[in-house]
Design a protein around this motif. Sequence first.
Motif, PDB file in Angstrom:
ATOM      1  N   MET A   1       0.842  -1.192   0.000  1.00 21.22           N
ATOM      2  CA  MET A   1       0.000   0.000   0.000  1.00 21.22           C
ATOM      3  C   MET A   1       0.882   1.248   0.000  1.00 21.22           C
ATOM      4  SD  MET A   1      -2.955   1.058   2.747  1.00 21.22           S
ATOM      5  CE  MET A   1      -3.842  -0.442   2.394  1.00 21.22           C
ATOM      6  N   LEU A   2       0.611   2.181  -0.914  1.00 21.09           N
ATOM      7  CA  LEU A   2       1.429   3.380  -1.008  1.00 21.09           C
ATOM      8  C   LEU A   2       1.166   4.309   0.178  1.00 21.09           C
ATOM      9  CD1 LEU A   2       1.203   4.317  -4.787  1.00 21.09           C
ATOM     10  CD2 LEU A   2       3.133   3.315  -3.572  1.00 21.09           C
ATOM     11  N   ARG A   3       2.254   4.825   0.727  1.00 23.09           N
ATOM     12  CA  ARG A   3       2.165   5.788   1.827  1.00 23.09           C
ATOM     13  C   ARG A   3       2.688   7.134   1.341  1.00 23.09           C
ATOM     14  NH1 ARG A   3       5.158   3.284   5.390  1.00 23.09           N
ATOM     15  NH2 ARG A   3       3.396   2.377   6.529  1.00 23.09           N
ATOM     16  N   SER A   4       1.963   8.204   1.645  1.00 27.48           N
ATOM     17  CA  SER A   4       2.399   9.559   1.321  1.00 27.48           C
ATOM     18  C   SER A   4       2.092  10.465   2.506  1.00 27.48           C
ATOM     19  CB  SER A   4       1.670  10.102   0.088  1.00 27.48           C
ATOM     20  OG  SER A   4       1.820   9.263  -1.034  1.00 27.48           O
ATOM     21  N   TYR A   5       2.902  11.481   2.676  1.00 29.78           N
ATOM     22  CA  TYR A   5       2.641  12.527   3.654  1.00 29.78           C
ATOM     23  C   TYR A   5       2.260  13.806   2.911  1.00 29.78           C
ATOM     24  CZ  TYR A   5       5.034   9.450   6.979  1.00 29.78           C
ATOM     25  OH  TYR A   5       5.400   8.374   7.764  1.00 29.78           O
ATOM     26  N   ALA A   6       1.504  14.655   3.573  1.00 28.03           N
ATOM     27  CA  ALA A   6       1.152  15.935   2.961  1.00 28.03           C
ATOM     28  C   ALA A   6       1.103  17.010   4.032  1.00 28.03           C
ATOM     29  CB  ALA A   6      -0.186  15.852   2.232  1.00 28.03           C
ATOM     30  N   ILE A   7       1.495  18.212   3.641  1.00 32.47           N
ATOM     31  CA  ILE A   7       1.519  19.384   4.522  1.00 32.47           C
ATOM     32  C   ILE A   7       0.714  20.493   3.862  1.00 32.47           C
ATOM     33  CG2 ILE A   7       3.000  21.185   5.500  1.00 32.47           C
ATOM     34  CD1 ILE A   7       5.189  19.116   5.815  1.00 32.47           C
ATOM     35  N   GLY A   8      -0.170  21.114   4.636  1.00 38.26           N
ATOM     36  CA  GLY A   8      -1.035  22.163   4.112  1.00 38.26           C
ATOM     37  C   GLY A   8      -0.337  23.506   3.968  1.00 38.26           C
ATOM     38  N   ASP A   9      -1.122  24.533   3.687  1.00 45.73           N
ATOM     39  CA  ASP A   9      -0.622  25.877   3.421  1.00 45.73           C
ATOM     40  C   ASP A   9       0.280  26.364   4.561  1.00 45.73           C
ATOM     41  OD1 ASP A   9      -3.000  25.230   1.978  1.00 45.73           O
ATOM     42  OD2 ASP A   9      -3.192  27.323   1.395  1.00 45.73           O
ATOM     43  N   VAL A  10       1.416  26.974   4.192  1.00 47.75           N
ATOM     44  CA  VAL A  10       2.427  27.405   5.155  1.00 47.75           C
ATOM     45  C   VAL A  10       2.368  28.912   5.404  1.00 47.75           C
ATOM     46  CG1 VAL A  10       4.905  27.479   5.634  1.00 47.75           C
ATOM     47  CG2 VAL A  10       3.912  25.485   4.471  1.00 47.75           C
ATOM     48  N   HIS A  11       2.255  29.692   4.353  1.00 45.73           N
ATOM     49  CA  HIS A  11       2.131  31.154   4.434  1.00 45.73           C
ATOM     50  C   HIS A  11       3.213  31.806   5.292  1.00 45.73           C
ATOM     51  CE1 HIS A  11      -1.324  32.000   1.992  1.00 45.73           C
ATOM     52  NE2 HIS A  11      -2.009  31.019   2.557  1.00 45.73           N
ATOM     53  N   GLY A  12       4.474  31.429   5.016  1.00 49.01           N
ATOM     54  CA  GLY A  12       5.585  32.151   5.632  1.00 49.01           C
ATOM     55  C   GLY A  12       5.827  31.866   7.092  1.00 49.01           C
ATOM     56  N   GLU A 142      10.180  28.720  -9.737  1.00 53.55           N
ATOM     57  CA  GLU A 142       9.954  28.328 -11.132  1.00 53.55           C
ATOM     58  C   GLU A 142       9.758  26.817 -11.266  1.00 53.55           C
ATOM     59  OE1 GLU A 142       9.472  30.233 -13.695  1.00 53.55           O
ATOM     60  OE2 GLU A 142      10.016  32.186 -12.836  1.00 53.55           O
ATOM     61  N   CYS A 143      10.315  26.046 -10.326  1.00 58.77           N
ATOM     62  CA  CYS A 143      10.279  24.579 -10.435  1.00 58.77           C
ATOM     63  C   CYS A 143       9.103  23.940  -9.688  1.00 58.77           C
ATOM     64  CB  CYS A 143      11.582  23.997  -9.903  1.00 58.77           C
ATOM     65  SG  CYS A 143      13.022  24.360 -10.941  1.00 58.77           S
ATOM     66  N   LEU A 144       8.297  24.727  -8.991  1.00 57.97           N
ATOM     67  CA  LEU A 144       7.162  24.155  -8.270  1.00 57.97           C
ATOM     68  C   LEU A 144       6.226  23.448  -9.243  1.00 57.97           C
ATOM     69  CD1 LEU A 144       6.318  27.116  -5.841  1.00 57.97           C
ATOM     70  CD2 LEU A 144       7.604  25.031  -5.313  1.00 57.97           C
ATOM     71  N   LEU A 145       5.644  22.348  -8.797  1.00 62.02           N
ATOM     72  CA  LEU A 145       4.752  21.557  -9.649  1.00 62.02           C
ATOM     73  C   LEU A 145       3.304  21.998  -9.486  1.00 62.02           C
ATOM     74  CD1 LEU A 145       6.185  17.988  -8.924  1.00 62.02           C
ATOM     75  CD2 LEU A 145       6.724  19.493 -10.855  1.00 62.02           C
ATOM     76  N   PRO A 146       2.505  21.907 -10.542  1.00 65.90           N
ATOM     77  CA  PRO A 146       1.082  22.249 -10.424  1.00 65.90           C
ATOM     78  C   PRO A 146       0.277  21.175  -9.701  1.00 65.90           C
ATOM     79  CG  PRO A 146       1.582  21.582 -12.665  1.00 65.90           C
ATOM     80  CD  PRO A 146       2.891  21.661 -11.952  1.00 65.90           C
ATOM     81  N   ALA A 147       0.721  19.905  -9.761  1.00 64.63           N
ATOM     82  CA  ALA A 147      -0.016  18.807  -9.134  1.00 64.63           C
ATOM     83  C   ALA A 147       0.896  17.593  -9.056  1.00 64.63           C
ATOM     84  CB  ALA A 147      -1.274  18.471  -9.928  1.00 64.63           C
ATOM     85  N   PHE A 148       0.447  16.586  -8.287  1.00 64.11           N
ATOM     86  CA  PHE A 148       1.228  15.360  -8.118  1.00 64.11           C
ATOM     87  C   PHE A 148       0.263  14.213  -7.880  1.00 64.11           C
ATOM     88  CE2 PHE A 148       3.529  12.480  -5.107  1.00 64.11           C
ATOM     89  CZ  PHE A 148       4.540  12.060  -5.970  1.00 64.11           C
ATOM     90  N   ARG A 149       0.406  13.149  -8.662  1.00 60.73           N
ATOM     91  CA  ARG A 149      -0.449  11.963  -8.520  1.00 60.73           C
ATOM     92  C   ARG A 149       0.377  10.827  -7.940  1.00 60.73           C
ATOM     93  NH1 ARG A 149      -5.171   9.679 -11.336  1.00 60.73           N
ATOM     94  NH2 ARG A 149      -5.700   7.844 -10.075  1.00 60.73           N
ATOM     95  N   ARG A 150      -0.178  10.161  -6.930  1.00 63.63           N
ATOM     96  CA  ARG A 150       0.478   8.985  -6.359  1.00 63.63           C
ATOM     97  C   ARG A 150      -0.597   7.979  -5.994  1.00 63.63           C
ATOM     98  NH1 ARG A 150       5.140   6.907  -4.016  1.00 63.63           N
ATOM     99  NH2 ARG A 150       4.929   5.946  -1.943  1.00 63.63           N
ATOM    100  N   GLY A 151      -0.653   6.907  -6.749  1.00 67.36           N
ATOM    101  CA  GLY A 151      -1.643   5.872  -6.481  1.00 67.36           C
ATOM    102  C   GLY A 151      -3.054   6.416  -6.583  1.00 67.36           C
ATOM    103  N   GLU A 152      -3.819   6.261  -5.521  1.00 70.72           N
ATOM    104  CA  GLU A 152      -5.227   6.672  -5.486  1.00 70.72           C
ATOM    105  C   GLU A 152      -5.428   8.107  -5.023  1.00 70.72           C
ATOM    106  OE1 GLU A 152      -7.920   3.460  -3.894  1.00 70.72           O
ATOM    107  OE2 GLU A 152      -5.987   2.700  -3.172  1.00 70.72           O
TER     108      GLU A 152
END
Length: 246
Positions: A1-12, A142-152
């Motif tokens: 099973m794929l595991r991913s972490y995510a972090i929300g908006d940081v705003h400085g 400039e290198c930030l991605l618009p989106a990222f798909r991982r598994g489901e």
Amino acid sequence: MLRSYAIGDVHGHLQKLRAAHALIASDRALTGDDQAPVVHLGDLVDRGPNSRGVLDFLDQGRVEGQPWVLLRGNHDRFMQYFLRPGCKPEPRRPDLDWLSPNVGGRETLASYGVETGMHPDLAALHDAAVAAVPGGHRDLLECLLPAFRRGEVFFCHAGVRPGRALEDQVEDDLIWIRGEFLDDPRDHGALIVHGHSPVEQVTHYGNRVNLDTGAGYGGPVSAVVIEGREVFVLTENGRVPLGPVG
């Protein structure tokens, strides 16, 4: 099973970002998984006191080869376009000025030592900003991605255009959309994990999970771990399962 972490908006808010990473490190220690990606959902800058510190932290991680994925938010694109030659406006919202008090660009520039009121015109301010912002930070924007798909799971800053295939989504929607996406209960082909529209706590709506807990307005920077389509909020006391509301 794929595991991913995510972090929300940081705003400085560097210390809040570090706290989110500390929660992830604690979870990694329990799972033994040091390679699952950490997806940052964008709005890295603006409003908070230390946007420079946030970009320093993330750029250093990038240099070190950390398994981090950095997505573009609308505030990041404001800064990106301001620093380009000609001081370009944000293309989706040319009516909205990055330096307006409610947007947060002034606070971001102040973190680089650039006081907006000390320059006679916009061209001079732009030149001062370009001189103050390190090249590595400009490259990162400039290198930030618009989106990222991982598994489901499909990660983006704001959401997706309902009815359009995920592979056909456009950046303007991915970093700006609100109502059409937030009000649509349909499955979008993957669990959408996003920020952009502040909520009091991380919330699971069945077809999407909102991680923007209002760091730009005094709230925390939240972090989750996702396994398959199961979502757990990371806290100082460990994982808390997050099920759909209602």
